[in-house]
Design a protein around this motif. Structure first.
Motif, PDB file in Angstrom:
ATOM      1  N   ARG A   7       0.936  -1.260  -0.053  1.00 33.62           N
ATOM      2  CA  ARG A   7      -0.067  -0.082   0.016  1.00 33.62           C
ATOM      3  C   ARG A   7       0.629   1.249  -0.086  1.00 33.62           C
ATOM      4  O   ARG A   7       0.646   2.298  -0.586  1.00 33.62           O
ATOM      5  CB  ARG A   7      -0.936  -0.002   1.208  1.00 33.62           C
ATOM      6  CG  ARG A   7      -1.787   1.227   1.105  1.00 33.62           C
ATOM      7  CD  ARG A   7      -2.748   1.037   2.462  1.00 33.62           C
ATOM      8  NE  ARG A   7      -3.588   2.219   2.751  1.00 33.62           N
ATOM      9  CZ  ARG A   7      -4.168   2.579   4.056  1.00 33.62           C
ATOM     10  NH1 ARG A   7      -4.227   1.693   5.069  1.00 33.62           N
ATOM     11  NH2 ARG A   7      -4.671   3.728   4.213  1.00 33.62           N
ATOM     12  N   ALA A   8       1.961   1.159   0.632  1.00 32.21           N
ATOM     13  CA  ALA A   8       3.007   2.465   0.763  1.00 32.21           C
ATOM     14  C   ALA A   8       3.688   2.633  -0.528  1.00 32.21           C
ATOM     15  O   ALA A   8       3.824   3.943  -0.818  1.00 32.21           O
ATOM     16  CB  ALA A   8       3.822   2.234   2.137  1.00 32.21           C
ATOM     17  N   LEU A   9       4.097   1.610  -1.330  1.00 34.02           N
ATOM     18  CA  LEU A   9       4.965   1.700  -2.298  1.00 34.02           C
ATOM     19  C   LEU A   9       4.375   1.663  -3.637  1.00 34.02           C
ATOM     20  O   LEU A   9       4.921   1.870  -4.688  1.00 34.02           O
ATOM     21  CB  LEU A   9       5.853   0.775  -2.402  1.00 34.02           C
ATOM     22  CG  LEU A   9       7.037   0.734  -1.073  1.00 34.02           C
ATOM     23  CD1 LEU A   9       8.019  -0.698  -1.045  1.00 34.02           C
ATOM     24  CD2 LEU A   9       7.658   1.689  -0.983  1.00 34.02           C
ATOM     25  N   ARG A  10       3.115   1.513  -3.623  1.00 33.69           N
ATOM     26  CA  ARG A  10       2.218   1.485  -4.964  1.00 33.69           C
ATOM     27  C   ARG A  10       1.416   2.539  -4.917  1.00 33.69           C
ATOM     28  O   ARG A  10       0.738   2.640  -4.022  1.00 33.69           O
ATOM     29  CB  ARG A  10       1.340   0.026  -5.268  1.00 33.69           C
ATOM     30  CG  ARG A  10       2.438  -1.032  -5.659  1.00 33.69           C
ATOM     31  CD  ARG A  10       1.738  -1.973  -6.661  1.00 33.69           C
ATOM     32  NE  ARG A  10       2.734  -2.791  -7.186  1.00 33.69           N
ATOM     33  CZ  ARG A  10       2.579  -4.148  -6.692  1.00 33.69           C
ATOM     34  NH1 ARG A  10       2.015  -4.728  -5.797  1.00 33.69           N
ATOM     35  NH2 ARG A  10       3.672  -5.073  -7.352  1.00 33.69           N
ATOM     36  N   ARG A  11       1.244   3.181  -5.774  1.00 35.34           N
ATOM     37  CA  ARG A  11       0.112   4.220  -6.087  1.00 35.34           C
ATOM     38  C   ARG A  11      -1.251   3.817  -5.957  1.00 35.34           C
ATOM     39  O   ARG A  11      -1.299   2.603  -6.337  1.00 35.34           O
ATOM     40  CB  ARG A  11       0.325   4.902  -7.562  1.00 35.34           C
ATOM     41  CG  ARG A  11       1.683   5.756  -7.413  1.00 35.34           C
ATOM     42  CD  ARG A  11       1.704   6.783  -8.593  1.00 35.34           C
ATOM     43  NE  ARG A  11       3.151   7.100  -8.829  1.00 35.34           N
ATOM     44  CZ  ARG A  11       4.083   7.157  -9.790  1.00 35.34           C
ATOM     45  NH1 ARG A  11       3.841   6.233 -10.803  1.00 35.34           N
ATOM     46  NH2 ARG A  11       5.124   7.451  -9.766  1.00 35.34           N
ATOM     47  N   PRO A  12      -2.340   4.309  -5.717  1.00 31.87           N
ATOM     48  CA  PRO A  12      -3.594   3.931  -5.801  1.00 31.87           C
ATOM     49  C   PRO A  12      -3.956   3.302  -7.093  1.00 31.87           C
ATOM     50  O   PRO A  12      -4.957   2.416  -6.905  1.00 31.87           O
ATOM     51  CB  PRO A  12      -4.569   5.002  -5.358  1.00 31.87           C
ATOM     52  CG  PRO A  12      -3.665   6.186  -4.494  1.00 31.87           C
ATOM     53  CD  PRO A  12      -2.377   5.662  -5.175  1.00 31.87           C
ATOM     54  N   ASP A  13      -3.695   3.526  -8.024  1.00 30.29           N
ATOM     55  CA  ASP A  13      -3.829   2.997  -9.540  1.00 30.29           C
ATOM     56  C   ASP A  13      -3.233   1.636  -9.700  1.00 30.29           C
ATOM     57  O   ASP A  13      -3.033   1.183 -10.909  1.00 30.29           O
ATOM     58  CB  ASP A  13      -3.704   3.873 -10.692  1.00 30.29           C
ATOM     59  CG  ASP A  13      -2.223   4.494 -10.770  1.00 30.29           C
ATOM     60  OD1 ASP A  13      -1.484   3.861 -10.136  1.00 30.29           O
ATOM     61  OD2 ASP A  13      -2.105   5.127 -11.578  1.00 30.29           O
TER      62      ASP A  13
ATOM     63  N   VAL B 208       9.732   5.552  -5.313  1.00 25.64           N
ATOM     64  CA  VAL B 208      10.809   4.838  -4.547  1.00 25.64           C
ATOM     65  C   VAL B 208      10.693   3.384  -4.879  1.00 25.64           C
ATOM     66  O   VAL B 208      12.041   2.851  -4.951  1.00 25.64           O
ATOM     67  CB  VAL B 208      10.108   4.726  -3.069  1.00 25.64           C
ATOM     68  CG1 VAL B 208      10.856   4.034  -2.133  1.00 25.64           C
ATOM     69  CG2 VAL B 208      10.555   6.542  -2.572  1.00 25.64           C
ATOM     70  N   LEU B 209       9.619   2.781  -5.074  1.00 25.31           N
ATOM     71  CA  LEU B 209       9.568   1.405  -6.025  1.00 25.31           C
ATOM     72  C   LEU B 209      10.339   1.163  -6.896  1.00 25.31           C
ATOM     73  O   LEU B 209      11.295   0.232  -7.079  1.00 25.31           O
ATOM     74  CB  LEU B 209       8.260   0.896  -5.998  1.00 25.31           C
ATOM     75  CG  LEU B 209       8.209  -0.632  -6.355  1.00 25.31           C
ATOM     76  CD1 LEU B 209       8.956  -1.623  -5.386  1.00 25.31           C
ATOM     77  CD2 LEU B 209       6.592  -1.024  -6.393  1.00 25.31           C
ATOM     78  N   ASP B 210      10.186   1.897  -7.735  1.00 30.39           N
ATOM     79  CA  ASP B 210      11.229   2.206  -8.985  1.00 30.39           C
ATOM     80  C   ASP B 210      12.887   2.040  -8.666  1.00 30.39           C
ATOM     81  O   ASP B 210      13.387   1.342  -9.306  1.00 30.39           O
ATOM     82  CB  ASP B 210      10.719   3.296 -10.114  1.00 30.39           C
ATOM     83  CG  ASP B 210       9.741   3.017 -10.818  1.00 30.39           C
ATOM     84  OD1 ASP B 210       9.322   1.691 -11.157  1.00 30.39           O
ATOM     85  OD2 ASP B 210       8.930   3.785 -11.340  1.00 30.39           O
ATOM     86  N   ALA B 211      12.962   2.923  -7.729  1.00 25.45           N
ATOM     87  CA  ALA B 211      14.321   2.999  -7.295  1.00 25.45           C
ATOM     88  C   ALA B 211      15.038   1.698  -6.549  1.00 25.45           C
ATOM     89  O   ALA B 211      16.078   1.304  -6.775  1.00 25.45           O
ATOM     90  CB  ALA B 211      14.486   4.335  -6.281  1.00 25.45           C
TER      91      ALA B 211
END
Length: 423
Positions: free
Chosen positions: A140-146, A152-155
């Motif tokens: 939930r923290a690392l993915r956007r609502p969509d 940060v997740l891409d990093a």
């Protein structure tokens, strides 16, 4: 007529070449396989487990390695981060807190996850460590609502692909596969009622790839059994479950090494079948990798730990010579104990069962776990610790009817008169 056909053929050839070239240009380039490593910890990682902590630091670059600590799963992120940073630093790292957490008071976790400065700090680090808690809070923290990746997740992916390490314990282990348990029922209830997307299972972060399912707290809590319904539901052929205070280190060549206190179970469903109705499975293969053992996901080759390499068991000289049965196969390490006895036995099979309380849901439904030795089954015994490694044991699970009442008190005349309540 010939000229007309020739021109048509030339036109088709030219058109095909143009389309082929356009198609080649439009094919998206696949990202290179990650050059980094994963350290997947089954939970309850002790502070004195130097083998695991030191491996994380070494894979992140060694002394003073920068490691981003994510306490996103925790109900108290600051406290969890402080504890884990202290442990990583004790073993030589230079750890820092990543303030991307649903439960971090006074912050907007979605904004933090898309903060370019925070993403840059992760990209420049040598590793990342995910603490335990609720794995749903991590995704939930690392993915956007969509559902798309945050910066940060891409990093994290960039750092991992370039050679960094991603480590995680408990919830931090669950996120490693593309499907994870999210809000699961108890193990026996999972066998009885199955799993559903959006309830018991949800998307993970998939660092280990789309072809391997990961679970944790495995032997202590009997969770190997709940892996099977999830794997069948999502089409996984291979599952890796790691026990507490133990880690699986997955290298860039997809070589899995088990380190730490106990071991891991590998479940292979490549040749398994399942019939409609109540949960059942036939011809699954299960292997136990003890600490120090290796398994390559690509080749399927097992390599026992050095202390077991000379300890291959001879089926003609078994140690155990009595029928093998366990009445609580989901109990603490029960599955490994039964597999170890089977591989060093004159018995062709071992049986374990599980059943619930008479007051539980569907109390008349239980399950039989039948483990069988085949021509591919191999066992090793360590001369140093007397622990087994067991590879390629067949597993069949089928539902059984529990007769109720399950038991009655044995009626016998007492050996002496019972005392009266008013004496």
């Amino acid at each position: 007529m010939f000229k007309t056909l020739y021109r048509a053929a030339c036109l088709l050839t030219m058109t095909g070449a143009v389309l082929a070239q356009a198609g080649a240009l439009s094919v998206p380039t696949q990202p290179a396989p990650p050059q980094g490593s994963l350290v997947i910890v089954g939970g309850a990682l002790r502070a004195d487990n130097a083998a695991v902590w030191e491996r994380i630091v070494r894979l992140a670059g060694g002394k003073a390695a920068r490691i981003a600590v994510f306490a996103s799963a925790s109900a108290n992120p600051e406290q969890a981060a402080k504890l884990n940073m202290g442990l990583l630093n004790r073993y030589g790292a230079d750890a820092f807190f990543m303030p991307v957490a649903v439960k971090l008071a006074g912050t907007d976790y979605l904004a933090a996850a898309d903060d370019p400065a925070l993403a840059a700090s992760v990209r420049q680090a040598g590793g990342a460590y995910f603490a335990g808690g609720d794995q749903g809070r991590i995704t939930r923290a690392l993915r956007r609502p969509d559902g798309s990746n945050s910066l940060v997740l891409d990093a994290l992916w960039d750092m991992y692909r370039r050679g960094g390490v991603i480590a995680g314990s408990s919830a931090g282990a669950a996120i490693m596969s593309s499907t994870m348990f999210d809000a699961p029922k108890a193990v026996l209830a999972t066998l009885k009622q199955g799993v559903a997307d959006g309830r018991e299972i949800a998307p993970g972060l998939g660092f280990i790839g789309d072809d391997v399912f990961v679970d944790q707290h495995l032997l202590v809590r009997g969770r190997f059994a709940r892996m099977l319904p999830a794997m069948l539901k999502k089409g996984y052929k291979l599952g890796l479950g790691i026990d507490e205070n133990t880690a699986m280190v997955v290298g860039p060549g997809r070589d899995v090494e088990v380190i730490g206190y106990k071991g891991a179970l590998l479940i292979d469903l490549a040749s398994a079948t399942s019939a409609p109705g109540v949960f059942n499975v036939a011809n699954a293969k299960v292997s136990y990798l003890d600490s120090g053992d290796r398994f390559n996901i690509v080749s399927g080759v097992f390599t026992p730990a050095p202390d077991k390499s000379a300890g291959k068991l001879d089926p003609a000289a078994p140690y155990y010579r009595e029928p093998l049965f366990n009445a609580d196969i989901l109990g603490n390490t029960a599955v490994v104990d039964l597999m170890g006895k089977l591989i060093d036995s004159d018995q062709p099979e071992a049986i374990g069962i599980t059943l619930g309380s008479p007051r539980s849901d569907q109390p008349d439904l239980g399950f039989e776990f039948r483990f069988s030795r085949t021509r591919d089954s191999i066992g090793y015994l360590s001369a140093a610790s007397e622990t087994y490694s067991v590879y390629n044991v067949r597993l069949d699970i089928r539902p059984i009817q529990i007769r109720l009442p399950l038991y009655e008190y044995k009626r016998e005349r007492p050996a002496y008169p019972l005392a009266r309540s008013d004496d």
